[in-house]
Design a protein around this motif. Structure first.
Motif, mmCIF file in Angstrom:
data_model
loop_
_atom_site.group_PDB
_atom_site.id
_atom_site.type_symbol
_atom_site.label_atom_id
_atom_site.label_comp_id
_atom_site.label_asym_id
_atom_site.label_seq_id
_atom_site.Cartn_x
_atom_site.Cartn_y
_atom_site.Cartn_z
ATOM 1 N N LEU A 34 0.869 -1.192 -0.104
ATOM 2 C CA LEU A 34 0.000 -0.181 -0.129
ATOM 3 C C LEU A 34 0.790 1.119 0.132
ATOM 4 N N VAL A 35 2.050 1.379 0.743
ATOM 5 C CA VAL A 35 2.740 2.388 1.045
ATOM 6 C C VAL A 35 3.500 2.672 -0.395
ATOM 7 N N ALA A 40 4.581 5.703 -5.339
ATOM 8 C CA ALA A 40 4.821 5.447 -6.630
ATOM 9 C C ALA A 40 3.605 6.247 -7.498
ATOM 10 N N ALA A 41 2.653 6.697 -6.765
ATOM 11 C CA ALA A 41 1.806 7.463 -7.573
ATOM 12 C C ALA A 41 2.108 9.104 -7.219
ATOM 13 N N ASP A 42 3.341 9.160 -6.876
ATOM 14 C CA ASP A 42 3.687 10.622 -6.599
ATOM 15 C C ASP A 42 2.953 11.247 -5.324
ATOM 16 N N HIS A 45 4.669 13.122 1.192
ATOM 17 C CA HIS A 45 5.147 12.414 2.596
ATOM 18 C C HIS A 45 3.934 12.287 3.521
ATOM 19 N N SER A 46 2.919 13.109 3.336
ATOM 20 C CA SER A 46 1.962 12.852 4.519
ATOM 21 C C SER A 46 1.020 11.866 3.842
ATOM 22 N N ASN A 47 0.794 12.165 2.580
ATOM 23 C CA ASN A 47 -0.190 10.808 2.138
ATOM 24 C C ASN A 47 0.400 9.623 2.157
ATOM 25 N N VAL A 48 1.674 9.336 1.989
ATOM 26 C CA VAL A 48 2.399 8.156 2.154
ATOM 27 C C VAL A 48 2.020 7.620 3.679
ATOM 28 N N LEU A 49 2.458 8.556 4.708
ATOM 29 C CA LEU A 49 2.099 8.259 6.116
ATOM 30 C C LEU A 49 0.666 7.750 6.506
ATOM 31 N N VAL A 50 -0.332 8.833 5.800
ATOM 32 C CA VAL A 50 -1.658 8.441 6.048
ATOM 33 C C VAL A 50 -2.159 6.886 5.480
ATOM 34 N N ALA A 51 -1.594 6.734 4.452
ATOM 35 C CA ALA A 51 -1.984 5.468 3.878
ATOM 36 C C ALA A 51 -1.232 4.276 4.711
#
Length: 103
Positions: A34-35, A40-42, A45-51
């Motif tokens: 998931l991360v 990879a979808a650009d 940093h906060s989007n990756v952390l929330v996901a």
């Protein structure tokens, strides 16, 4: 004096370890995928952390619910087996007693 030899086998109690290892492996792979997908979808940093956090929480809830259902269905099955054996003992106790040495 009668001494009863008691054997202790680890395989009788290993189910929880197997479930923990498989669950941890599944959780790590799912969360990492998931991360990586969000990154990879650009994603920021906060989007990756929330996901990642959302994936961990969702995975933990899913595993807990699955384990709860699994444990209770196993207990229900064992209860049904015991009741069946009790009924067979009531119906034909001698045949059930003769079956024991074969087990």
């Amino acid at each position: 004096m009668f001494y009863r030899h008691r054997e202790r086998h680890r395989t009788e109690h290993i189910g929880w370890l197997r479930a923990a290892v498989l669950g941890a492996n599944d959780g790590i792979v799912s969360t990492a995928s998931l991360v990586l997908g969000v990154a990879a979808a650009d994603g920021t940093h906060s989007n990756v952390l929330v996901a990642g956090v959302a994936g961990l929480v969702a995975g933990a809830m899913s595993m807990a619910a699955g384990e709860y259902v699994s444990v209770h269905s196993q207990a229900d099955t064992e209860r049904a087996d015991l009741e069946q054996e009790r009924a067979e003992l009531r119906a034909d106790n001698e045949a059930e007693q003769n079956e024991l040495p074969g087990i």
